[in-house]
Design an enzyme around this catalytic site. Structure first.
Site, short mmCIF file in Angstrom:
data_model
loop_
_atom_site.label_atom_id
_atom_site.label_comp_id
_atom_site.label_asym_id
_atom_site.label_seq_id
_atom_site.Cartn_x
_atom_site.Cartn_y
_atom_site.Cartn_z
N LYS A 13 -12.81 72.96 21.39
CA LYS A 13 -13.53 74.19 21.72
C LYS A 13 -14.56 73.96 22.82
O LYS A 13 -14.74 74.79 23.70
CB LYS A 13 -14.27 74.75 20.49
CG LYS A 13 -13.42 74.92 19.27
CD LYS A 13 -14.27 75.33 18.09
CE LYS A 13 -15.34 74.34 17.71
NZ LYS A 13 -14.98 73.26 16.80
N ARG A 85 -19.99 79.11 11.36
CA ARG A 85 -19.36 78.04 10.59
C ARG A 85 -19.43 78.29 9.09
O ARG A 85 -18.98 77.45 8.31
CB ARG A 85 -20.08 76.72 10.88
CG ARG A 85 -19.47 75.89 12.01
CD ARG A 85 -20.40 74.73 12.28
NE ARG A 85 -19.75 73.54 12.70
CZ ARG A 85 -19.69 73.13 13.98
NH1 ARG A 85 -20.19 73.87 14.94
NH2 ARG A 85 -19.12 71.99 14.27
N ARG A 124 -13.70 60.05 21.03
CA ARG A 124 -14.93 60.60 21.59
C ARG A 124 -16.12 59.72 21.24
O ARG A 124 -17.03 59.54 22.05
CB ARG A 124 -15.15 62.02 21.05
CG ARG A 124 -16.36 62.70 21.63
CD ARG A 124 -16.40 64.18 21.30
NE ARG A 124 -16.86 64.43 19.94
CZ ARG A 124 -16.89 65.63 19.39
NH1 ARG A 124 -16.47 66.69 20.06
NH2 ARG A 124 -17.32 65.80 18.18
N ARG A 130 -21.78 59.71 20.42
CA ARG A 130 -22.54 60.70 19.67
C ARG A 130 -22.87 60.16 18.29
O ARG A 130 -22.01 59.61 17.61
CB ARG A 130 -21.70 61.98 19.52
CG ARG A 130 -22.24 63.11 20.36
CD ARG A 130 -21.33 64.29 20.32
NE ARG A 130 -21.23 64.88 18.98
CZ ARG A 130 -20.66 66.06 18.76
NH1 ARG A 130 -20.18 66.75 19.75
NH2 ARG A 130 -20.59 66.53 17.54
N ARG A 141 -17.50 65.69 8.00
CA ARG A 141 -17.40 66.94 8.77
C ARG A 141 -16.08 67.64 8.52
O ARG A 141 -16.00 68.87 8.52
CB ARG A 141 -17.60 66.66 10.26
CG ARG A 141 -19.10 66.62 10.61
CD ARG A 141 -19.40 65.71 11.77
NE ARG A 141 -18.85 66.17 13.02
CZ ARG A 141 -18.47 65.35 14.01
NH1 ARG A 141 -18.55 64.05 13.86
NH2 ARG A 141 -18.01 65.84 15.11
P1 ADP Z 1 -18.05 69.46 16.76
O1 ADP Z 1 -17.85 69.06 18.18
O2 ADP Z 1 -17.85 68.36 15.79
O3 ADP Z 1 -17.34 70.72 16.40
P2 ADP Z 1 -20.69 70.58 17.33
O4 ADP Z 1 -21.10 69.87 18.56
O5 ADP Z 1 -20.29 71.99 17.46
O6 ADP Z 1 -19.58 69.72 16.57
O7 ADP Z 1 -21.85 70.49 16.23
C1 ADP Z 1 -22.40 69.25 15.83
C2 ADP Z 1 -23.22 69.40 14.56
O8 ADP Z 1 -24.25 70.39 14.76
C3 ADP Z 1 -22.45 69.91 13.33
O9 ADP Z 1 -21.79 68.86 12.64
C4 ADP Z 1 -23.60 70.53 12.51
O10 ADP Z 1 -24.37 69.57 11.85
C5 ADP Z 1 -24.46 71.17 13.57
N1 ADP Z 1 -24.05 72.58 13.85
C6 ADP Z 1 -23.50 73.07 14.98
N2 ADP Z 1 -23.24 74.39 14.86
C7 ADP Z 1 -23.61 74.73 13.60
C8 ADP Z 1 -23.56 75.93 12.84
N3 ADP Z 1 -23.05 77.06 13.36
N4 ADP Z 1 -24.03 75.91 11.57
C9 ADP Z 1 -24.55 74.80 11.04
N5 ADP Z 1 -24.61 73.63 11.68
C10 ADP Z 1 -24.15 73.58 12.95
#
Ligand code: ADP
Length: 188
Positions: A13, A85, A124, A130, A141
């Site tokens: 995404k 989420r 990644r 990260r 996750r």
């Molecule tokens: P990924 O690339 O794994 O989909 P993101 O970069 O979107 O992850 O998000 C990293 C972290 O930030 C998530 O694991 C969570 O802890 C937090 N986070 C991001 N967006 C949300 C959300 N909408 N609600 C709650 N936590 C969030």
């Protein structure tokens, strides 16, 4: 056009969101990026969020909902990535957008199987370092996605706003599918 990009961690995404927002010339709102910026700046919000992020857990709804609401005011078009989420977040987003008379048009679901997701996240981790891409948090996750985030899919499905795309293939292939899914022309 107002679009949500939806899918499990590692579905692509983020990569696609940047490209699509640029192509459609709309605001890109990515909650993961916003949170990482808060963490980097050492703000109170960042300090709080980091505890959840490093465990692979979701940041509490009220925190994340307030954060995104403060950014919804910009232009008419927006691309939201990483949010909602949880069901609570999905309902709060609909309420806020309805109130602003800017309802959500579509939710694009990136379909990618679990083995491929884990491979991508491990990859990644070695490229970007990260702090939440460790084997333990990756597995956490994935569980959190199944338990708390997957129900959001049915929420959008039941209101007829889901468009599903195959997230496998090269970034260009996926991007072409994404353009078709949102009804934009496909120039590439
Ligand atoms: P990924 O690339 O794994 O989909 P993101 O970069 O979107 O992850 O998000 C990293 C972290 O930030 C998530 O694991 C969570 O802890 C937090 N986070 C991001 N967006 C949300 C959300 N909408 N609600 C709650 N936590 C969030």
């Amino acid at each position: 056009m107002r679009i949500v990009l939806f899918g499990p961690p590692g579905a692509g995404k983020g990569t696609q969101g940047v490209r699509l927002a640029e192509k459609l010339n709309i605001t890109h709102l990515a909650t993961g990026d916003m949170l990482r910026a808060e963490v980097g700046a050492g703000s109170e919000l960042g300090k709080l969020a980091k505890q959840y992020m490093d465990r692979g857990d979701l940041v509490p709804d009220e925190v994340i909902i307030n954060m995104i609401k403060s950014r919804l005011g910009g232009g008419d078009g927006m691309l939201i990535d990483g949010f909602p989420r949880t069901l609570g977040q999905a309902e709060a987003l609909d309420a806020a957008l309805q109130e602003a008379n800017k309802p959500l048009d579509k939710c694009v679901y990136f379909k990618v199987d679990q083995d491929e997701l884990v491979k991508r996240l491990i990859n990644r981790a070695s490229e970007q370092g990260r702090s939440d891409d460790t084997p333990e948090t990756i597995s956490r996750r994935m569980d959190v996605y199944q338990q708390q985030t997957a129900p959001v899919l049915d929420y959008y499905r039941s209101s007829g706003r889901i468009v599903e795309i195959d997230g496998l293939g090269t970034p260009d292939e996926v991007f072409n599918r994404l353009i078709l899914a949102v009804g934009g022309e496909n120039k590439n």
